[in-house]
Write a protein that holds these residues in place. Structure first.
Motif, PDB file in Angstrom:
ATOM      1  N   SER A 137      65.588 -83.163  23.221  1.00 54.20           N
ATOM      2  CA  SER A 137      65.814 -84.240  21.969  1.00 54.20           C
ATOM      3  C   SER A 137      64.571 -84.632  21.279  1.00 54.20           C
ATOM      4  N   ILE A 138      63.659 -84.970  22.227  1.00 55.85           N
ATOM      5  CA  ILE A 138      62.331 -85.686  21.420  1.00 55.85           C
ATOM      6  C   ILE A 138      61.848 -84.453  20.745  1.00 55.85           C
ATOM      7  N   GLY A 139      61.639 -83.252  21.123  1.00 54.29           N
ATOM      8  CA  GLY A 139      61.325 -82.262  20.470  1.00 54.29           C
ATOM      9  C   GLY A 139      61.957 -81.703  19.062  1.00 54.29           C
ATOM     10  N   LEU A 140      63.074 -81.952  19.313  1.00 59.74           N
ATOM     11  CA  LEU A 140      64.137 -81.750  18.032  1.00 59.74           C
ATOM     12  C   LEU A 140      64.018 -82.758  17.213  1.00 59.74           C
ATOM     13  N   VAL A 141      63.497 -84.214  17.583  1.00 64.66           N
ATOM     14  CA  VAL A 141      63.610 -85.194  16.583  1.00 64.66           C
ATOM     15  C   VAL A 141      62.215 -85.094  15.932  1.00 64.66           C
ATOM     16  N   LEU A 142      61.033 -84.394  16.538  1.00 64.23           N
ATOM     17  CA  LEU A 142      59.818 -84.275  15.956  1.00 64.23           C
ATOM     18  C   LEU A 142      59.887 -83.054  14.883  1.00 64.23           C
ATOM     19  N   LEU A 143      60.563 -82.134  15.314  1.00 65.08           N
ATOM     20  CA  LEU A 143      60.963 -80.909  14.452  1.00 65.08           C
ATOM     21  C   LEU A 143      61.530 -81.248  13.103  1.00 65.08           C
ATOM     22  N   ASN A 144      62.771 -81.882  13.143  1.00 64.90           N
ATOM     23  CA  ASN A 144      63.541 -82.564  12.145  1.00 64.90           C
ATOM     24  C   ASN A 144      62.721 -83.381  11.301  1.00 64.90           C
ATOM     25  N   TYR A 145      61.716 -84.270  11.862  1.00 65.36           N
ATOM     26  CA  TYR A 145      60.668 -85.030  11.113  1.00 65.36           C
ATOM     27  C   TYR A 145      59.852 -84.206  10.267  1.00 65.36           C
ATOM     28  N   TRP A 146      59.315 -82.955  10.758  1.00 61.80           N
ATOM     29  CA  TRP A 146      58.304 -82.396  10.109  1.00 61.80           C
ATOM     30  C   TRP A 146      58.818 -81.253   9.184  1.00 61.80           C
ATOM     31  N   LEU A 147      60.190 -80.737   9.619  1.00 61.31           N
ATOM     32  CA  LEU A 147      60.798 -79.762   8.902  1.00 61.31           C
ATOM     33  C   LEU A 147      62.191 -80.208   9.007  1.00 61.31           C
ATOM     34  N   PRO A 148      62.592 -81.005   8.178  1.00 63.56           N
ATOM     35  CA  PRO A 148      63.985 -81.592   8.106  1.00 63.56           C
ATOM     36  C   PRO A 148      65.001 -80.487   7.602  1.00 63.56           C
ATOM     37  N   THR A 149      64.656 -79.362   6.675  1.00 66.58           N
ATOM     38  CA  THR A 149      65.584 -78.329   6.447  1.00 66.58           C
ATOM     39  C   THR A 149      66.011 -77.708   7.645  1.00 66.58           C
ATOM     40  N   VAL A 150      65.063 -77.180   8.183  1.00 63.40           N
ATOM     41  CA  VAL A 150      65.350 -76.141   9.338  1.00 63.40           C
ATOM     42  C   VAL A 150      65.795 -76.947  10.650  1.00 63.40           C
ATOM     43  N   GLY A 151      65.180 -78.435  10.887  1.00 66.64           N
ATOM     44  CA  GLY A 151      65.252 -79.365  11.978  1.00 66.64           C
ATOM     45  C   GLY A 151      66.747 -79.428  12.297  1.00 66.64           C
ATOM     46  N   SER A 152      67.492 -79.939  11.284  1.00 65.40           N
ATOM     47  CA  SER A 152      68.968 -80.311  11.513  1.00 65.40           C
ATOM     48  C   SER A 152      69.836 -79.139  11.899  1.00 65.40           C
ATOM     49  N   VAL A 153      69.563 -77.938  11.395  1.00 65.51           N
ATOM     50  CA  VAL A 153      70.300 -76.804  11.831  1.00 65.51           C
ATOM     51  C   VAL A 153      69.760 -76.431  13.078  1.00 65.51           C
ATOM     52  N   LEU A 154      68.804 -76.444  13.425  1.00 64.86           N
ATOM     53  CA  LEU A 154      68.226 -76.087  14.782  1.00 64.86           C
ATOM     54  C   LEU A 154      68.631 -77.078  15.837  1.00 64.86           C
ATOM     55  N   ALA A 155      68.640 -78.315  15.522  1.00 66.42           N
ATOM     56  CA  ALA A 155      69.096 -79.480  16.209  1.00 66.42           C
ATOM     57  C   ALA A 155      70.647 -79.158  16.873  1.00 66.42           C
ATOM     58  N   SER A 156      71.528 -78.613  15.746  1.00 68.11           N
ATOM     59  CA  SER A 156      72.919 -78.381  16.270  1.00 68.11           C
ATOM     60  C   SER A 156      72.996 -77.078  16.986  1.00 68.11           C
ATOM     61  N   VAL A 157      72.108 -76.086  16.934  1.00 64.76           N
ATOM     62  CA  VAL A 157      72.147 -75.060  17.823  1.00 64.76           C
ATOM     63  C   VAL A 157      71.613 -75.107  19.227  1.00 64.76           C
ATOM     64  N   ILE A 158      70.603 -76.013  19.108  1.00 64.09           N
ATOM     65  CA  ILE A 158      69.911 -76.293  20.418  1.00 64.09           C
ATOM     66  C   ILE A 158      70.800 -77.205  21.264  1.00 64.09           C
ATOM     67  N   ASP A 159      71.342 -78.202  20.750  1.00 64.45           N
ATOM     68  CA  ASP A 159      72.173 -79.039  21.226  1.00 64.45           C
ATOM     69  C   ASP A 159      73.314 -78.383  22.101  1.00 64.45           C
ATOM     70  N   ALA A 160      73.851 -77.352  21.236  1.00 65.88           N
ATOM     71  CA  ALA A 160      74.968 -76.556  22.127  1.00 65.88           C
ATOM     72  C   ALA A 160      74.444 -75.706  22.978  1.00 65.88           C
ATOM     73  N   ILE A 161      73.175 -75.103  23.011  1.00 68.36           N
ATOM     74  CA  ILE A 161      72.536 -74.166  23.957  1.00 68.36           C
ATOM     75  C   ILE A 161      72.321 -75.265  25.058  1.00 68.36           C
TER      76      ILE A 161
END
Length: 183
Positions: A137-161
């Protein structure tokens, strides 16, 4: 990806209704897949008194944390000079972390009920998945901070995984103690 790429493309082509329809189809499909699973689990374990307590505790915790985090964010925004985007990011970050932790605990409880194992005595099995979920989750938050376009989509996929991996961990990798039996 949706808000940065797909949505502008659909608006330029005059297709926003198509996106709405696709979203509704995905929602209905997800619900159609989830409801039979929930009904099966409830029918199988409705006599277990821990099930309603676990679900009620999860719902109360999630709603209470939502109100507390949202209220804290509103107080920060109203009574300090913190910018709205910063408060919004902080609220999203805290919500993501705490909801992930609650989901892992819920999964642990549901698997314990399904395997007919004690919940409280086995809480030492929670440390590895909780550490993993908080780290991801911390990694996804950091990714979403730096790459908000990809981060939000990736956050949903990673959350499910992560949720599926957690269920797998509790179901198959955590072994019962010698004095415990599975159902």
């Amino acid at each position: 990806m949706y808000t940065g790429v797909v949505s502008p493309w659909a608006r330029d082509r005059g297709l926003p209704i198509l996106l709405l329809v696709l979203s509704l189809v995905a929602l209905v499909l997800g619900i159609a897949l989830l409801i039979p699973l929930l009904v099966w689990f409830y029918k199988l374990h409705r006599s277990d008194k821990r099930l309603p307590k676990l679900i009620l505790a999860y719902l109360i915790s999630a709603v209470t944390l939502g109100f507390l985090i949202g209220g804290l964010g509103q107080l920060l925004y109203d009574h300090t000079s913190v910018a709205y985007d910063t408060v919004r990011t902080g609220v999203w970050t805290m919500s993501t972390l705490l909801q992930s932790v609650l989901k892992v605990i819920l999964c642990f409880g549901l698997v314990s009920i399904h395997k007919n194992l004690p919940i409280r005595e086995r809480r030492n099995c929670l440390w590895l998945p909780l550490t993993g979920v908080v780290s991801v989750s911390i990694g996804l938050v950091l990714l979403n901070y730096w790459l908000p376009t990809v981060g939000s989509v990736l956050a949903s996929v990673i959350d499910a995984i992560v949720l599926i991996a957690t269920l797998y961990y509790f179901s198959y990798l955590v072994k019962e103690m010698s004095d415990e039996t599975t159902s």
